[in-house]
Design a protein around this motif. Structure first.
Motif, PDB file in Angstrom:
ATOM      1  N   ASP A   1       0.819  -1.209   0.000  1.00 43.07           N
ATOM      2  CA  ASP A   1       0.000   0.000   0.000  1.00 43.07           C
ATOM      3  C   ASP A   1       0.853   1.260   0.000  1.00 43.07           C
ATOM      4  N   GLY A   2       0.618   2.140  -0.947  1.00 43.88           N
ATOM      5  CA  GLY A   2       1.333   3.408  -1.021  1.00 43.88           C
ATOM      6  C   GLY A   2       2.802   3.267  -1.364  1.00 43.88           C
ATOM      7  N   GLY A   3       3.234   2.079  -1.771  1.00 43.65           N
ATOM      8  CA  GLY A   3       4.630   1.866  -2.114  1.00 43.65           C
ATOM      9  C   GLY A   3       5.507   1.509  -0.925  1.00 43.65           C
ATOM     10  N   PHE A   4       4.917   1.369   0.256  1.00 41.28           N
ATOM     11  CA  PHE A   4       5.681   1.031   1.453  1.00 41.28           C
ATOM     12  C   PHE A   4       5.900  -0.477   1.534  1.00 41.28           C
ATOM     13  N   PRO A   5       7.019  -0.897   2.133  1.00 42.44           N
ATOM     14  CA  PRO A   5       7.276  -2.333   2.243  1.00 42.44           C
ATOM     15  C   PRO A   5       6.295  -3.003   3.193  1.00 42.44           C
ATOM     16  N   GLN A   6       5.864  -4.183   2.790  1.00 39.62           N
ATOM     17  CA  GLN A   6       4.986  -5.010   3.611  1.00 39.62           C
ATOM     18  C   GLN A   6       5.525  -6.419   3.585  1.00 39.62           C
ATOM     19  N   ILE A   7       4.988  -7.249   4.458  1.00 43.38           N
ATOM     20  CA  ILE A   7       5.447  -8.631   4.538  1.00 43.38           C
ATOM     21  C   ILE A   7       4.268  -9.563   4.302  1.00 43.38           C
ATOM     22  N   ARG A   8       4.525 -10.661   3.618  1.00 44.41           N
ATOM     23  CA  ARG A   8       3.499 -11.688   3.429  1.00 44.41           C
ATOM     24  C   ARG A   8       4.156 -13.046   3.617  1.00 44.41           C
ATOM     25  N   PHE A   9       3.381 -13.942   4.188  1.00 40.49           N
ATOM     26  CA  PHE A   9       3.883 -15.263   4.519  1.00 40.49           C
ATOM     27  C   PHE A   9       3.183 -16.308   3.650  1.00 40.49           C
ATOM     28  N   THR A  10       3.449 -16.282   2.355  1.00 37.90           N
ATOM     29  CA  THR A  10       2.812 -17.235   1.459  1.00 37.90           C
ATOM     30  C   THR A  10       3.752 -18.350   1.033  1.00 37.90           C
ATOM     31  N   GLY A  11       5.020 -18.073   0.884  1.00 37.01           N
ATOM     32  CA  GLY A  11       5.959 -19.102   0.466  1.00 37.01           C
ATOM     33  C   GLY A  11       6.960 -19.452   1.538  1.00 37.01           C
ATOM     34  N   ASP A  12       7.320 -18.496   2.343  1.00 34.91           N
ATOM     35  CA  ASP A  12       8.313 -18.672   3.397  1.00 34.91           C
ATOM     36  C   ASP A  12       7.966 -17.785   4.571  1.00 34.91           C
ATOM     37  N   GLY A  13       8.704 -17.972   5.635  1.00 31.60           N
ATOM     38  CA  GLY A  13       8.620 -17.083   6.779  1.00 31.60           C
ATOM     39  C   GLY A  13       9.851 -16.202   6.795  1.00 31.60           C
ATOM     40  N   CYS A  14       9.876 -15.271   7.706  1.00 31.60           N
ATOM     41  CA  CYS A  14      11.018 -14.374   7.879  1.00 31.60           C
ATOM     42  C   CYS A  14      12.025 -15.055   8.802  1.00 31.60           C
ATOM     43  N   THR A  15      13.277 -15.131   8.386  1.00 27.29           N
ATOM     44  CA  THR A  15      14.305 -15.758   9.221  1.00 27.29           C
ATOM     45  C   THR A  15      14.936 -14.767  10.188  1.00 27.29           C
ATOM     46  N   LEU A  16      14.485 -13.534  10.166  1.00 25.47           N
ATOM     47  CA  LEU A  16      15.013 -12.476  11.032  1.00 25.47           C
ATOM     48  C   LEU A  16      16.514 -12.294  10.827  1.00 25.47           C
ATOM     49  N   CYS A  17      16.935 -12.383   9.571  1.00 25.44           N
ATOM     50  CA  CYS A  17      18.360 -12.267   9.239  1.00 25.44           C
ATOM     51  C   CYS A  17      18.874 -10.839   9.372  1.00 25.44           C
ATOM     52  N   GLY A  18      17.982  -9.851   9.241  1.00 23.13           N
ATOM     53  CA  GLY A  18      18.374  -8.451   9.384  1.00 23.13           C
ATOM     54  C   GLY A  18      18.872  -7.789   8.113  1.00 23.13           C
ATOM     55  N   GLU A  19      18.851  -8.508   6.995  1.00 23.56           N
ATOM     56  CA  GLU A  19      19.333  -7.922   5.735  1.00 23.56           C
ATOM     57  C   GLU A  19      18.515  -6.691   5.342  1.00 23.56           C
ATOM     58  N   CYS A  20      17.215  -6.712   5.589  1.00 19.55           N
ATOM     59  CA  CYS A  20      16.370  -5.561   5.265  1.00 19.55           C
ATOM     60  C   CYS A  20      16.815  -4.331   6.050  1.00 19.55           C
ATOM     61  N   ALA A  21      17.089  -4.515   7.320  1.00 22.91           N
ATOM     62  CA  ALA A  21      17.505  -3.404   8.179  1.00 22.91           C
ATOM     63  C   ALA A  21      18.871  -2.869   7.750  1.00 22.91           C
ATOM     64  N   ARG A  22      19.788  -3.760   7.408  1.00 25.20           N
ATOM     65  CA  ARG A  22      21.121  -3.327   6.983  1.00 25.20           C
ATOM     66  C   ARG A  22      21.079  -2.571   5.657  1.00 25.20           C
ATOM     67  N   ALA A  23      20.145  -2.907   4.791  1.00 28.63           N
ATOM     68  CA  ALA A  23      20.063  -2.274   3.474  1.00 28.63           C
ATOM     69  C   ALA A  23      19.393  -0.901   3.515  1.00 28.63           C
ATOM     70  N   CYS A  24      18.644  -0.632   4.568  1.00 30.99           N
ATOM     71  CA  CYS A  24      17.857   0.606   4.641  1.00 30.99           C
ATOM     72  C   CYS A  24      18.701   1.800   5.078  1.00 30.99           C
ATOM     73  N   PRO A  25      18.700   2.884   4.270  1.00 36.62           N
ATOM     74  CA  PRO A  25      19.481   4.075   4.630  1.00 36.62           C
ATOM     75  C   PRO A  25      18.754   5.008   5.622  1.00 36.62           C
TER      76      PRO A  25
END
Length: 165
Positions: free
Chosen positions: A53-77
């Protein structure tokens, strides 16, 4: 001006929508801080983040779950992610149409649960049914993604309290 999540829920008839499924370690303030650059989406190795919605990142659990790896946080400026906070505000709950609750052997959710928050204590003369240790559940959604009956939901503590009121 950010809209209160409870108000949003009320205006949509009390049903949760995808806009409430934010990436890990974020809050409702994501709409104030996120520049919609998609870096977190591109960095997600599981592919659970998408442009919502509105171009903001969202999460969906249809194929996998989140492994909480933190890559999203590290990539965000931007200061969107706060790794000191709890990753997700929701926890898994098993609904009544679970195969194991219908006395059909299925432990798919347990096998997908990396923190081992889902257990199947043995029952005499019956198939073991799942129990979720709320304090061990991370809300990662891995169990939701693999459930063949779509019998697992993720709900917040507030939603739990409203259901029991």
């Amino acid at each position: 001006m950010a809209v209160n999540a409870s108000r949003r829920l009320f205006l949509r008839g009390g049903r949760a929508t995808a806009s409430e499924w934010r990436p890990p370690w974020t809050t409702e303030a994501i709409t104030d801080q996120c520049t919609r650059c998609d870096r977190c989406i591109e960095a997600c190795p599981e592919g659970v983040l998408f442009r919502g919605d509105g171009g903001f990142p969202q999460i969906r659990f249809t194929g996998d779950g989140c492994t909480l790896c933190g890559e999203c946080a590290r990539a965000c400026p931007e200061p969107v992610f706060d790794l000191t906070r709890e990753a997700f505000p929701w926890r898994a709950v098993i609904r009544g149409h679970c195969l194991a609750q219908a006395n059909i052997h299925c432990q798919t959710c347990r096998d997908a649960c990396e923190p081992m928050a889902i257990r199947f204590p043995p029952r005499l003369a019956h198939v073991a049914v799942p129990e979720i240790a709320e304090d061990e559940c991370t809300g990662c959604g891995a169990c939701v993604a693999v459930c063949p009956e779509d019998a697992i939901s993720l709900i917040t503590q507030e939603q739990r309290e409203q259901a029991h009121a």
